[in-house]
Write an enzyme that holds these catalytic residues in place. Structure first.
Site, PDB file in Angstrom:
ATOM      1  N   TRP A 142       4.619  -5.614  11.466  1.00 18.92           N
ATOM      2  CA  TRP A 142       5.751  -4.780  11.047  1.00 18.92           C
ATOM      3  C   TRP A 142       6.896  -5.027  12.029  1.00 18.92           C
ATOM      4  O   TRP A 142       6.721  -4.917  13.242  1.00 18.92           O
ATOM      5  CB  TRP A 142       5.308  -3.315  11.059  1.00 18.92           C
ATOM      6  CG  TRP A 142       6.340  -2.310  10.675  1.00 18.92           C
ATOM      7  CD1 TRP A 142       7.168  -2.336   9.601  1.00 18.92           C
ATOM      8  CD2 TRP A 142       6.628  -1.075  11.368  1.00 18.92           C
ATOM      9  NE1 TRP A 142       7.954  -1.210   9.569  1.00 18.92           N
ATOM     10  CE2 TRP A 142       7.638  -0.414  10.650  1.00 18.92           C
ATOM     11  CE3 TRP A 142       6.121  -0.478  12.517  1.00 18.92           C
ATOM     12  CZ2 TRP A 142       8.169   0.806  11.047  1.00 18.92           C
ATOM     13  CZ3 TRP A 142       6.627   0.739  12.912  1.00 18.92           C
ATOM     14  CH2 TRP A 142       7.648   1.374  12.177  1.00 18.92           C
ATOM     15  N   ASP A 223      -2.420   1.373  14.675  1.00 15.16           N
ATOM     16  CA  ASP A 223      -1.331   1.893  13.852  1.00 15.16           C
ATOM     17  C   ASP A 223      -1.885   2.044  12.441  1.00 15.16           C
ATOM     18  O   ASP A 223      -2.343   1.076  11.841  1.00 15.16           O
ATOM     19  CB  ASP A 223      -0.141   0.927  13.871  1.00 15.16           C
ATOM     20  CG  ASP A 223       1.103   1.515  13.206  1.00 15.16           C
ATOM     21  OD1 ASP A 223       1.049   2.676  12.751  1.00 15.16           O
ATOM     22  OD2 ASP A 223       2.129   0.819  13.138  1.00 15.16           O
ATOM     23  N   LYS A 259       3.174   7.405   3.255  1.00 12.27           N
ATOM     24  CA  LYS A 259       2.686   6.722   2.065  1.00 12.27           C
ATOM     25  C   LYS A 259       1.629   7.552   1.336  1.00 12.27           C
ATOM     26  O   LYS A 259       1.700   7.737   0.123  1.00 12.27           O
ATOM     27  CB  LYS A 259       2.101   5.355   2.440  1.00 12.27           C
ATOM     28  CG  LYS A 259       3.016   4.457   3.280  1.00 12.27           C
ATOM     29  CD  LYS A 259       4.280   4.089   2.555  1.00 12.27           C
ATOM     30  CE  LYS A 259       5.041   2.972   3.243  1.00 12.27           C
ATOM     31  NZ  LYS A 259       5.511   3.269   4.604  1.00 12.27           N
TER      32      LYS A 259
END
Length: 417
Positions: A142, A223, A259
């Site tokens: 990311w 993460d 999400k």
């Protein structure tokens, strides 16, 4: 006497920064007036009509909150709402029976979504970590990971992750790099649904990685932005974190609820620190919690309430929790069906190359293997928007556009091989 300068912040001192690539892509998509345009860039769930989906369970939780006569808008505690952080810890660490939870070896801080959680962890490491102050990130990762660690002065390095040849995991390269990293380095790991590749290690591979990380005394930093969103199963998606905790690792976890609850703009996240089992573990975690509170106080003081209240309402109610799990299966199931549809159509068209990686990968994103030249051409010719590295958000596909996208990919692959 010369007139005073209009600013102290001249262009050589403060140069114009480049626009964030993803948000620049969003801006270009919105400005495009072509009726056939397709957004495969933004990492946000869309329904089959390409519309944002408010989870039904979130609507129910919102009703519960609106009808609570005791609800007020006072400050949250510095570490956040205990009803949220406690359940968030159980969710990611393996339930109330997790060794870390049972032995009181975990402290949790509510953050500004997953980004804030990564930042808080990075800041803590920059101040207090006595090992090798260098964090190893997957290649690719990311994009914001690099900026977050760079902003707090923690150098970054990379370990191989994605194999362009197989369009899967470069597991041997990953293992070798982690083994060769200086002892007590920080290793950042994507817990599930790796962003941007959609490629995850198998559980057996996670076990091998844990053995190497223990051998080198590295510090794991997970993460987790997609628990429950990857497979539709919350317990499958936290398997790696759960295993590391069971093995007695000291570690950190950044957790996002953007999400899996569809709470993108509410910025509900959590940071967890788990210390290893020891007679003084409770004392250790108390000291760590005190320093995390000081860091939080100096940056945001108190975290926002609404998203955390929504998530807490659901996670603390068995009926709502079960409905949330059903909502997760709906989202993950639609994405899986879009993977199957895209691969099937590409293979039906006889598109050059192999496309099994579309269904082998998991979660919101797929690393298609398209080159930057192909990405730019498909944008200009077909008005299909994806990041330059060929990553697509599977949530942007639906039954109305998947054939159009497949034909556009087929065309550009044949023209620019």
């Amino acid at each position: 006497m010369s007139p005073p300068s209009a600013t102290s912040f001249t262009a050589d001192l403060v140069p114009q920064a480049p626009e964030d690539a993803l948000f620049g892509l969003m801006r270009a998509y919105r400005a495009d007036e072509n009726p056939n345009k397709v957004d495969l860039g933004i990492g946000a769930y869309r329904d089959d009509n390409a519309k944002p989906w408010v989870l039904p369970v979130v609507k129910k939780a919102d009703e519960v909150l609106r009808n609570d006569p005791e609800l007020n808008h006072e400050y949250a505690p510095i570490a956040g709402l205990p009803a949220f952080t406690g359940k968030a810890a159980e969710l990611i660490l393996g339930g109330a029976d997790s060794p870390a939870v049972k032995e009181k070896r975990v402290t949790s801080v509510q953050t500004i979504s997953g980004t804030g959680a990564v930042h808080l962890g990075a800041l803590f490491l920059s101040r207090f970590y006595p090992g090798t102050k260098k964090v190893y990130l997957s290649n690719p990762t990311w994009a914001n990971h690099n900026q977050i660690f760079g902003n707090v002065g923690v150098p970054v390095a990379q370990y191989p992750y994605f194999s362009a040849e197989s369009r899967g995991l470069d597991f041997e390269g990953m293992k070798s790099a982690i083994l060769e990293a200086p002892e007590r380095s920080v290793i950042l790991l994507h817990a599930c649904a790796h962003n941007p590749t959609g490629v995850d290690p198998t559980f057996e591979q996670w076990k091998e990685l844990a053995a190497i990380i223990r051998q080198k005394s590295h510090f794991p930093f997970f993460d987790c932005a997609y628990q429950g969103f990857a497979t539709g199963d919350l317990s499958k998606d936290n398997a790696a974190v759960r295993y590391f905790v069971e093995q007695g690792f000291e570690l950190m976890v950044a957790q996002s609820f953007a999400k899996n609850f569809g709470l993108y703009g509410e910025r509900a996240g959590c940071f967890h620190f788990v210390t290893g089992p020891a007679p003084d573990a409770e004392s250790t975690i108390s000291r760590i919690a005190s320093q995390l509170a000081i860091l939080q106080r100096s940056e945001i003081s108190n975290p926002p309430l609404y998203g955390a209240r929504i998530a807490a309402t659901v996670m603390n109610d068995p009926a709502l929790f079960a409905e949330w799990e059903d909502n997760l299966r709906t989202m993950s199931g639609r994405i899986i069906s879009m993977r199957q549809a895209l691969r099937g159509q590409l293979e039906k068209l006889g598109t050059p190359g192999s496309w099994n990686h579309i269904t082998d990968q998991i979660g919101m994103f797929s690393y298609t293997g398209l080159t930057e030249a192909q990405v730019l051409k498909i944008r200009s010719d077909a008005h299909i928007y994806m990041t330059k590295n060929g990553r697509i958000s599977m949530a942007g596909l639906n039954t109305k556009n998947v054939d159009y996208v497949a034909k556009a990919i087929d065309k550009v692959v044949r023209e620019l091989q």
